[in-house]
Design a protein around this motif. Sequence first.
Motif, PDB file in Angstrom:
ATOM      1  N   GLU A  20     -20.474  83.170  39.940  1.00  0.00           N
ATOM      2  CA  GLU A  20     -20.066  84.605  39.944  1.00  0.00           C
ATOM      3  C   GLU A  20     -18.728  84.881  40.604  1.00  0.00           C
ATOM      4  N   MET A  21     -18.265  83.953  41.671  1.00  0.00           N
ATOM      5  CA  MET A  21     -17.044  84.443  42.205  1.00  0.00           C
ATOM      6  C   MET A  21     -15.993  84.057  41.109  1.00  0.00           C
ATOM      7  N   SER A  22     -16.075  82.750  40.506  1.00  0.00           N
ATOM      8  CA  SER A  22     -15.119  82.391  39.427  1.00  0.00           C
ATOM      9  C   SER A  22     -14.889  83.480  38.441  1.00  0.00           C
ATOM     10  N   HIS A  23     -16.101  84.184  38.345  1.00  0.00           N
ATOM     11  CA  HIS A  23     -16.112  84.982  36.959  1.00  0.00           C
ATOM     12  C   HIS A  23     -15.454  86.312  37.631  1.00  0.00           C
ATOM     13  N   LEU A  24     -15.433  86.632  38.833  1.00  0.00           N
ATOM     14  CA  LEU A  24     -14.838  87.829  39.278  1.00  0.00           C
ATOM     15  C   LEU A  24     -13.211  87.458  39.560  1.00  0.00           C
ATOM     16  N   GLY A  25     -12.692  86.178  39.472  1.00  0.00           N
ATOM     17  CA  GLY A  25     -11.441  85.776  39.385  1.00  0.00           C
ATOM     18  C   GLY A  25     -10.849  85.872  37.935  1.00  0.00           C
ATOM     19  N   LEU A  26     -11.907  85.450  36.984  1.00  0.00           N
ATOM     20  CA  LEU A  26     -11.140  85.554  35.634  1.00  0.00           C
ATOM     21  C   LEU A  26     -11.160  86.866  35.234  1.00  0.00           C
ATOM     22  N   VAL A  27     -12.331  87.897  35.596  1.00  0.00           N
ATOM     23  CA  VAL A  27     -11.991  89.160  35.142  1.00  0.00           C
ATOM     24  C   VAL A  27     -10.875  89.781  35.859  1.00  0.00           C
ATOM     25  N   GLY A  28     -10.607  89.519  37.088  1.00  0.00           N
ATOM     26  CA  GLY A  28      -9.243  90.293  37.723  1.00  0.00           C
ATOM     27  C   GLY A  28      -8.026  89.560  36.983  1.00  0.00           C
ATOM     28  N   ASN A  29      -8.036  88.535  36.682  1.00  0.00           N
ATOM     29  CA  ASN A  29      -6.946  88.040  35.665  1.00  0.00           C
ATOM     30  C   ASN A  29      -6.792  88.863  34.589  1.00  0.00           C
ATOM     31  N   LEU A  30      -7.919  88.895  33.684  1.00  0.00           N
ATOM     32  CA  LEU A  30      -7.889  89.709  32.487  1.00  0.00           C
ATOM     33  C   LEU A  30      -7.430  91.164  32.555  1.00  0.00           C
ATOM     34  N   LEU A  31      -7.458  91.610  33.764  1.00  0.00           N
ATOM     35  CA  LEU A  31      -7.011  92.954  33.854  1.00  0.00           C
ATOM     36  C   LEU A  31      -5.644  92.869  34.153  1.00  0.00           C
ATOM     37  N   THR A  32      -5.098  92.002  35.049  1.00  0.00           N
ATOM     38  CA  THR A  32      -3.555  92.280  35.509  1.00  0.00           C
ATOM     39  C   THR A  32      -2.799  91.587  34.137  1.00  0.00           C
ATOM     40  N   THR A  33      -3.397  90.826  33.585  1.00  0.00           N
ATOM     41  CA  THR A  33      -2.507  90.291  32.216  1.00  0.00           C
ATOM     42  C   THR A  33      -2.393  91.188  31.258  1.00  0.00           C
ATOM     43  N   ILE A  34      -2.997  92.491  31.263  1.00  0.00           N
ATOM     44  CA  ILE A  34      -2.602  93.582  30.672  1.00  0.00           C
ATOM     45  C   ILE A  34      -1.921  94.813  31.403  1.00  0.00           C
ATOM     46  N   GLY A  35      -1.630  94.375  32.475  1.00  0.00           N
ATOM     47  CA  GLY A  35      -0.859  95.640  33.431  1.00  0.00           C
ATOM     48  C   GLY A  35      -1.540  96.288  34.252  1.00  0.00           C
ATOM     49  N   GLY A  36      -2.819  96.248  34.301  1.00  0.00           N
ATOM     50  CA  GLY A  36      -3.939  96.799  35.261  1.00  0.00           C
ATOM     51  C   GLY A  36      -3.825  96.068  36.649  1.00  0.00           C
ATOM     52  N   THR A  37      -4.497  96.800  37.534  1.00  0.00           N
ATOM     53  CA  THR A  37      -4.554  96.146  38.903  1.00  0.00           C
ATOM     54  C   THR A  37      -5.968  96.266  39.500  1.00  0.00           C
ATOM     55  N   PRO A  38      -6.849  95.225  39.753  1.00  0.00           N
ATOM     56  CA  PRO A  38      -8.258  95.466  40.248  1.00  0.00           C
ATOM     57  C   PRO A  38      -8.192  96.153  41.420  1.00  0.00           C
ATOM     58  N   ARG A  39      -9.118  97.006  41.474  1.00  0.00           N
ATOM     59  CA  ARG A  39      -9.317  97.864  42.747  1.00  0.00           C
ATOM     60  C   ARG A  39     -10.864  97.323  43.329  1.00  0.00           C
ATOM     61  N   LEU A  40     -10.790  97.014  44.424  1.00  0.00           N
ATOM     62  CA  LEU A  40     -11.695  96.198  45.145  1.00  0.00           C
ATOM     63  C   LEU A  40     -12.112  97.139  46.575  1.00  0.00           C
ATOM     64  N   ALA A  41     -11.039  97.340  47.466  1.00  0.00           N
ATOM     65  CA  ALA A  41     -11.225  97.890  48.623  1.00  0.00           C
ATOM     66  C   ALA A  41     -11.082  99.348  48.487  1.00  0.00           C
ATOM     67  N   ASP A  42     -12.309  99.876  48.047  1.00  0.00           N
ATOM     68  CA  ASP A  42     -12.260 101.447  47.920  1.00  0.00           C
ATOM     69  C   ASP A  42     -13.860 101.818  47.943  1.00  0.00           C
ATOM     70  N   GLU A  43     -13.775 102.745  48.674  1.00  0.00           N
ATOM     71  CA  GLU A  43     -15.381 103.141  48.827  1.00  0.00           C
ATOM     72  C   GLU A  43     -15.983 103.604  47.655  1.00  0.00           C
ATOM     73  N   ASN A  44     -15.212 104.191  46.755  1.00  0.00           N
ATOM     74  CA  ASN A  44     -15.766 104.317  45.541  1.00  0.00           C
ATOM     75  C   ASN A  44     -16.053 103.378  44.603  1.00  0.00           C
ATOM     76  N   VAL A  45     -15.791 102.118  44.574  1.00  0.00           N
ATOM     77  CA  VAL A  45     -15.929 101.067  43.765  1.00  0.00           C
ATOM     78  C   VAL A  45     -16.794 100.164  44.347  1.00  0.00           C
ATOM     79  N   VAL A  46     -16.793  99.886  45.676  1.00  0.00           N
ATOM     80  CA  VAL A  46     -17.789  98.726  46.216  1.00  0.00           C
ATOM     81  C   VAL A  46     -19.331  99.230  46.088  1.00  0.00           C
ATOM     82  N   PRO A  47     -20.062  98.236  45.675  1.00  0.00           N
ATOM     83  CA  PRO A  47     -21.527  98.420  45.318  1.00  0.00           C
ATOM     84  C   PRO A  47     -22.286  99.260  46.625  1.00  0.00           C
ATOM     85  N   LYS A  48     -23.213  99.981  45.784  1.00  0.00           N
ATOM     86  CA  LYS A  48     -23.969 100.883  46.602  1.00  0.00           C
ATOM     87  C   LYS A  48     -25.482 100.341  46.553  1.00  0.00           C
ATOM     88  N   TYR A  49     -26.048  99.888  47.564  1.00  0.00           N
ATOM     89  CA  TYR A  49     -27.523  99.264  47.580  1.00  0.00           C
ATOM     90  C   TYR A  49     -28.510 100.212  48.559  1.00  0.00           C
TER      91      TYR A  49
END
Length: 358
Positions: free
Chosen positions: A73-102
């Motif tokens: 799952e850690m490698s999947h997160l890395g691959l997905v982040g690369n899929l986003l940046t390769t098309i000009g996006g930027t992953p958002r992770l450090a954001d209260e609106n983005v982090v999981p809510k349990y």
Amino acid sequence: MTRLLAYESNDITELLQQPPEHRDADWLKDALQQAVMLELATLPPYLCGMWSIENPDEDSDVFDALKEVVFDEMSHLGLVGNLLTTIGGTPRLADENVVPKYPGPLPGGVRPGLSVSLGGLTRESLDMFSRMEQPEEPISLVGRSPRITIGGFYAAVLEAFRGHADLITGARQLTRNMAHHGAGNNVVAITSFPQVEAAIKVIREQGEGTSASPENPYPGAVGELAHFYVFREILHGRKLIRVSENPARWDFEGDEIRMPRTLPMGRVPKGGWGAGNSAVPDPETRKLLDSFNQSYSSMLRALEQAWRTDLPAKAKELLNKAVSQMFTLQEPARALMRRPLPGGGGKTYGPEFRYVDT
């Protein structure tokens, strides 16, 4: 225009309702940000289950199986982040609106009706884990899954890439050699459509297996199963084996798998320990909880910054920092799992995985 982000949303459902001809660059960026949130959402529950195993050396088979899932799952997160940046996006992770809510749903409306919570390893949590990973058409004896699955979502992302391969630039790619955890676990740069296709294939098949086999096509060890079947094996207490060749069929009739002894972590309430009607932690426990949350948040900030910088050396430094911080979370998590909940009926605290600003 990209969407306003909210973890508890139906954004994936809404994105999949858009016709294929409308799935443009903005659609892909929105979808991949949801994929980042989805991959991040799987890690805290799996980590809590793994960390709650009281004696990893004694119960090494189950512990190692869960560890392999976590590294996948850690490698999947890395691959997905690369899929986003390769098309000009930027992953958002450090954001209260983005982090999981349990406890709560998976992001975007995937797996409707499923509530994901943080707690120790139990038969109930194993069932929850397997429902998170359930394929669209699981091998052998499990019934049909809900319409919107993780695999189905990634299939739609792949088709959108197929029609917009010109968007792939290879910009701001993070790389990490993780081959010791399996053939498909390297975080690789995404610079062409074949690499997009390969990355999505790894993510889908490590979680779900293939239509022909429950085995992980990118194993760390021979015979390693896809995540869904790993969780079902431990839940059933038996290895999944092929019981007929024609037609091919698998069933849980193999060697016994003993359920590990675990630290009895209770379920984290919504908003964290002390929220709602839950008991307020004593000052020492609160200090441990806050320290864990700060380290978790710092890890997310380092990872997000690694994808933001245009300097490869700085990106590597930040990625190494994030990975190092990830490993340091285990000790305070297990310390919390040894602290009894007041009036908790033998249950203990555990990490909250809450994002806090600096």
